[in-house]
Design an enzyme around this catalytic site. Structure first.
Site, PDB file in Angstrom:
ATOM      1  N   LYS A 105      -8.353  21.783 -31.630  1.00 31.77           N
ATOM      2  CA  LYS A 105      -8.207  21.850 -30.159  1.00 31.77           C
ATOM      3  C   LYS A 105      -6.831  21.908 -29.380  1.00 31.77           C
ATOM      4  O   LYS A 105      -6.473  22.816 -28.500  1.00 31.77           O
ATOM      5  CB  LYS A 105      -9.110  20.600 -29.717  1.00 31.77           C
ATOM      6  CG  LYS A 105      -9.026  20.321 -28.166  1.00 31.77           C
ATOM      7  CD  LYS A 105      -9.885  21.498 -27.403  1.00 31.77           C
ATOM      8  CE  LYS A 105      -9.482  21.739 -25.920  1.00 31.77           C
ATOM      9  NZ  LYS A 105     -10.562  21.402 -25.134  1.00 31.77           N
ATOM     10  N   LYS A 118     -21.019   8.019  -9.166  1.00 33.01           N
ATOM     11  CA  LYS A 118     -21.143   9.331  -9.915  1.00 33.01           C
ATOM     12  C   LYS A 118     -22.603   9.106 -10.500  1.00 33.01           C
ATOM     13  O   LYS A 118     -23.113  10.141 -10.043  1.00 33.01           O
ATOM     14  CB  LYS A 118     -20.151   9.272 -10.795  1.00 33.01           C
ATOM     15  CG  LYS A 118     -19.384  10.905 -11.063  1.00 33.01           C
ATOM     16  CD  LYS A 118     -18.612  10.725 -12.323  1.00 33.01           C
ATOM     17  CE  LYS A 118     -17.168  10.835 -12.017  1.00 33.01           C
ATOM     18  NZ  LYS A 118     -16.370  10.554 -13.259  1.00 33.01           N
ATOM     19  N   ALA A 167      -0.425  37.610 -15.545  1.00 31.96           N
ATOM     20  CA  ALA A 167       0.885  37.109 -15.135  1.00 31.96           C
ATOM     21  C   ALA A 167       0.707  36.525 -13.627  1.00 31.96           C
ATOM     22  O   ALA A 167      -0.245  37.214 -12.846  1.00 31.96           O
ATOM     23  CB  ALA A 167       1.889  38.170 -15.062  1.00 31.96           C
ATOM     24  N   CYS A 178      -6.126  20.405 -18.299  1.00 33.53           N
ATOM     25  CA  CYS A 178      -6.280  20.600 -19.657  1.00 33.53           C
ATOM     26  C   CYS A 178      -4.854  21.066 -20.048  1.00 33.53           C
ATOM     27  O   CYS A 178      -4.131  20.431 -20.492  1.00 33.53           O
ATOM     28  CB  CYS A 178      -7.367  21.407 -20.131  1.00 33.53           C
ATOM     29  SG  CYS A 178      -8.975  20.455 -19.816  1.00 33.53           S
ATOM     30  N   LYS A 238      -1.309  19.124 -19.413  1.00 30.88           N
ATOM     31  CA  LYS A 238      -1.092  17.795 -19.925  1.00 30.88           C
ATOM     32  C   LYS A 238      -1.249  18.087 -21.418  1.00 30.88           C
ATOM     33  O   LYS A 238      -0.862  17.211 -22.227  1.00 30.88           O
ATOM     34  CB  LYS A 238      -2.116  16.997 -19.479  1.00 30.88           C
ATOM     35  CG  LYS A 238      -3.485  17.122 -19.410  1.00 30.88           C
ATOM     36  CD  LYS A 238      -4.350  16.048 -20.440  1.00 30.88           C
ATOM     37  CE  LYS A 238      -5.731  16.135 -20.438  1.00 30.88           C
ATOM     38  NZ  LYS A 238      -6.641  16.038 -21.696  1.00 30.88           N
TER      39      LYS A 238
HETATM   40  C1  UDX Z   1      -8.789  25.586 -20.684  1.00 30.99           C
HETATM   41  C2  UDX Z   1      -9.150  26.230 -21.896  1.00 30.99           C
HETATM   42  O1  UDX Z   1      -9.389  27.773 -21.723  1.00 30.99           O
HETATM   43  C3  UDX Z   1     -10.465  25.528 -22.624  1.00 30.99           C
HETATM   44  O2  UDX Z   1     -10.701  26.287 -23.553  1.00 30.99           O
HETATM   45  C4  UDX Z   1     -10.084  24.166 -22.935  1.00 30.99           C
HETATM   46  O3  UDX Z   1     -11.417  23.482 -23.176  1.00 30.99           O
HETATM   47  C5  UDX Z   1      -9.881  23.205 -21.612  1.00 30.99           C
HETATM   48  O4  UDX Z   1      -8.726  24.042 -20.976  1.00 30.99           O
HETATM   49  P1  UDX Z   1      -9.694  25.395 -18.263  1.00 30.99           P
HETATM   50  O5  UDX Z   1      -8.268  24.410 -17.717  1.00 30.99           O
HETATM   51  O6  UDX Z   1     -10.910  25.133 -17.437  1.00 30.99           O
HETATM   52  O7  UDX Z   1      -9.762  25.695 -19.604  1.00 30.99           O
HETATM   53  O8  UDX Z   1      -9.193  26.690 -17.594  1.00 30.99           O
HETATM   54  P2  UDX Z   1      -8.691  28.151 -18.145  1.00 30.99           P
HETATM   55  O9  UDX Z   1      -9.821  29.347 -17.608  1.00 30.99           O
HETATM   56  O10 UDX Z   1      -8.298  28.273 -19.388  1.00 30.99           O
HETATM   57  O11 UDX Z   1      -7.267  28.623 -17.136  1.00 30.99           O
HETATM   58  C6  UDX Z   1      -6.220  27.495 -17.350  1.00 30.99           C
HETATM   59  C7  UDX Z   1      -5.140  28.080 -16.068  1.00 30.99           C
HETATM   60  O12 UDX Z   1      -4.562  29.139 -16.668  1.00 30.99           O
HETATM   61  C8  UDX Z   1      -5.648  28.558 -14.565  1.00 30.99           C
HETATM   62  O13 UDX Z   1      -4.761  27.737 -13.769  1.00 30.99           O
HETATM   63  C9  UDX Z   1      -5.601  29.785 -14.847  1.00 30.99           C
HETATM   64  O14 UDX Z   1      -5.479  30.309 -13.293  1.00 30.99           O
HETATM   65  C10 UDX Z   1      -4.401  30.014 -15.756  1.00 30.99           C
HETATM   66  N1  UDX Z   1      -4.387  31.495 -16.256  1.00 30.99           N
HETATM   67  C11 UDX Z   1      -5.561  31.850 -17.042  1.00 30.99           C
HETATM   68  C12 UDX Z   1      -3.293  32.440 -16.000  1.00 30.99           C
HETATM   69  O15 UDX Z   1      -2.326  32.064 -15.167  1.00 30.99           O
HETATM   70  N2  UDX Z   1      -3.346  33.694 -16.549  1.00 30.99           N
HETATM   71  C13 UDX Z   1      -4.326  33.917 -17.418  1.00 30.99           C
HETATM   72  O16 UDX Z   1      -4.338  35.218 -17.917  1.00 30.99           O
HETATM   73  C14 UDX Z   1      -5.624  32.920 -17.939  1.00 30.99           C
END
Ligand code: UDX
Length: 441
Positions: A213, A37, A261, A269, A272
Site C-alpha cells: 500500500k 455520523k 500535470a 492520502c 501524508k
Molecule cells: C489515492 C490513490 O489513488 C488510492 O489508490 C489510495 O487508496 C488513496 O489515495 P485519492 O486520494 O482518492 O486516491 O485520489 P487520486 O485520484 O489518486 O488523486 C490524488 C491527487 O492527485 C488529486 O489531488 C489529483 O488531482 C492529483 N492528480 C492525480 C494529479 O495531479 N495528476 C494526475 O495525473 C492524477
C-alpha cells in the site's frame, strides 16, 4: 455464503467498505464513536460526497443487511470477522502517521473478544504495525491466541470508492507467517464473489502487505511529481507538457494515467502517506532509500507556489485584486478538502491582500469550515464577478463546460489560469482571453 462482519470506522474507507460488504450479501455492522455520523448513516445519508454510495447504503439498510452502532460490545457479540477502517492522519508537526485511532480500536475491541476472531486491518499504516497490533490483541483478548490480525490494504480512490471496492484491480492479504491461522480462508469466504470473477488475490506476509500500500501510493505520487517536474522544464522552454504526456504515455511501459500535470496532488492520502513512508523508513534505518520522496513532495508543493506567482503576474499586484477561484475539492467528484491544493492556493493569495471568491460544486461546506475567512459564492459566475483573474483549480466537468461568453460580461479582466490543464486554450484565446496553463506555452 453469508457472513457476519463488523467494520470499525465509518469515514470514506469504513462506510464504503461496510456498505459494499453488505452489497456482497454479508450481514454487516458499522461501528463508530461519532454519534452524529452514525445517525446520518442509519437514515441512509452518506456524510460526505461519494457518487453511488448512497444507493448502495440505502439498498442494504432496507434489506436489513446493514446496521450501525457505537457499541463495541454489540460488535464483538455480533461478529467474529472485524475490519478496521479508521484513519491514520499525519501527526501534528511531524511526518509520521498518527496511529491513535487504529490503536484505540484494538484497545477497546480486543478485551471483548472471548472467542476466536480475525481482525483485518484496511487502514494505511507504517510497516510493522500489523505485527504489533496482533501481539497487543492476543495479550488483551480473553481468547488470546485465537485472535488473529491480518492486513488487507485498501486501494480505493475517492469518487470511485464503490467501483474500486466491488471491482478492485487486486486484493492483497498479509497474514502472520509465524502463526498460521484462519485469516486467508476467511478472506476467501468474504470476497468469494470477487474471486469468482477472477480478481487477482495476492497473499503475503504482514510486512509485505503493509508495504504494498505504501509503495503503490508513493509510486502514484512520484508519477504525478515527475510530470510536474517536466512541466517546469516545459514552461522554461516553451514546450507543452500535455502533448508530451500523451506522447510518452503511449509507451505501455509508462502509461498515460497519472501523468496529468497541473496543481499536483492533495487529499487525505498521497501527501501524508509519502511523508509517513519516509518517516518509517528512517526509523528502520533505510531513510536513504526514500529521500527521493522528499523531492516528490517538494515538486508538488512548488506547483502551488507557481500558481500563486502566475496569479500575481496576471494582476500586477495581489494587493486589492479580485481573484475568482473555481474548485476547492482536492479533486473532482469529491467534497474532500483535506490538503487541497486549490484551497491552499486560495489561502496564500488572500494572505497577499487579494479578495478571493471561491466556488465548488460540492465542497462549499467543508471549505467554509476549514477556511472561514475566504469569500464564497453560490455559482461559478458569481465567483467571477469583477475578477481580475479566474483560476480553475479543480477540474470539475462543470468548469470544463464554461464558455468564454458566459464569463465575458462578469469579469473585469479576461484572464484565465488553468491549474489543471482541463480547458481548451484555443477556445479561450479565440474569444479574446489570456489563457495560461501549467507547463504549457
Ligand atoms: C489515492 C490513490 O489513488 C488510492 O489508490 C489510495 O487508496 C488513496 O489515495 P485519492 O486520494 O482518492 O486516491 O485520489 P487520486 O485520484 O489518486 O488523486 C490524488 C491527487 O492527485 C488529486 O489531488 C489529483 O488531482 C492529483 N492528480 C492525480 C494529479 O495531479 N495528476 C494526475 O495525473 C492524477
Amino acid at each position: 455464503m453469508t457472513t457476519r462482519i463488523a467494520v470499525f470506522g465509518t469515514g470514506y474507507l469504513g462506510a464504503t467498505h461496510a456498505a459494499c460488504m453488505a452489497e456482497l450479501g454479508h450481514e454487516v455492522l458499522g461501528v463508530d464513536v461519532d454519534a452524529a455520523k452514525l445517525a446520518k448513516l442509519e437514515a441512509g445519508e452518506v456524510p460526505f460526497y461519494e457518487p453511488g454510495l448512497e444507493e448502495v447504503l440505502r439498498r442494504n439498510l432496507a434489506a436489513g443487511r446493514l446496521r450501525f452502532t457505537s457499541s463495541y460490545e454489540e460488535a464483538a457479540e455480533f461478529a467474529d470477522i472485524h475490519f478496521l477502517g479508521v484513519g491514520t492522519p499525519q501527526k501534528k508537526g511531524e511526518f509520521a502517521a498518527d496511529l491513535k485511532f487504529v490503536d484505540a480500536v484494538i484497545e477497546t475491541l480486543a478485551p471483548l473478544l472471548t472467542g476466536p476472531a480475525v481482525i483485518f486491518g484496511k487502514s494505511t499504516v507504517p510497516v510493522g504495525t500489523a505485527e504489533r497490533l496482533g501481539a497487543r490483541a492476543r495479550e488483551l483478548a480473553p481468547a488470546g491466541d485465537a485472535v488473529e490480525v491480518a492486513w488487507n490494504p485498501e486501494f480505493l480512490r475517492e469518487g470511485f470508492a464503490v467501483q474500486d471496492t466491488l471491482h478492485p484491480d487486486r486484493l492483497v492479504l498479509g497474514v502472520d507467517r509465524n502463526r498460521p491461522g484462519r485469516a486467508e480462508a476467511v478472506a476467501r469466504e468474504v470476497y468469494a464473489q470477487l474471486l469468482d470473477e477472477g480478481i487477482p488475490f495476492l497473499v503475503s506476509d504482514l510486512a509485505t502487505a503493509e508495504l504494498v500500500k505504501a509503495s503503490a501510493n508513493a509510486f502514484l505520487a512520484t508519477k504525478i511529481s515527475f510530470i510536474n517536474a517536466i512541466a517546469e522544464v516545459c514552461e522554461a522552454s516553451g514546450a507543452d507538457v500535455t502533448v508530451l504526456a500523451d506522447a510518452i504515455g503511449h509507451d505501455a511501459r509508462i502509461g498515460r494515467r497519472f501523468l496529468n500535470a497541473g496543481l499536483g496532488f492533495g487529499g487525505g492520502c498521497l501527501p501524508k502517506d509519502i511523508r509517513a513512508f519516509m518517516a518509517r523508513a528512517g526509523e528502520l534505518g533505510a531513510d536513504q532509500a526514500l529521500t527521493f520522496l522528499r523531492e516528490v513532495d517538494n515538486i508538488n508543493m512548488r506547483r502551488r507556489t507557481r500558481m500563486v506567482e502566475l496569479a500575481r503576474e496576471a494582476c500586477g499586484s495581489l494587493l486589492g485584486a479580485r481573484v475568482a477561484v473555481l474548485g476547492a475539492a482536492f479533486k473532482p467528484d469529491s467534497d474532500d478538502v483535506r490538503d487541497s491544493p486549490a484551497l491552499n492556493v486560495a489561502g496564500q493569495i488572500q494572505l497577499q491582500g487579494a479578495a478571493v471568491n471561491v466556488y465548488d460544486p460540492k465542497a462549499m461546506d467543508n471549505s467554509r469550515a476549514l477556511f472561514p475567512t475566504l469569500g464564497y459564492s453560490d455559482t461559478a459566475l458569481d465567483a467571477c464577478e469583477g475578477a481580475d483573474v479566474v483560476l480553475v483549480l479543480t477540474e470539475w466537468p462543470e468548469f470544463q463546460k464554461l464558455q468564454p461568453a458566459d464569463l465575458d460580461a462578469v469579469v473585469r479582466k479576461k484572464v484565465l489560469i488553468d491549474g489543471r490543464n482541463c480547458l481548451d486554450p484555443q477556445q479561450w484565446r479565440d474569444a479574446g482571453w489570456t489563457y495560461r496553463g501549467l507547463g504549457r506555452p
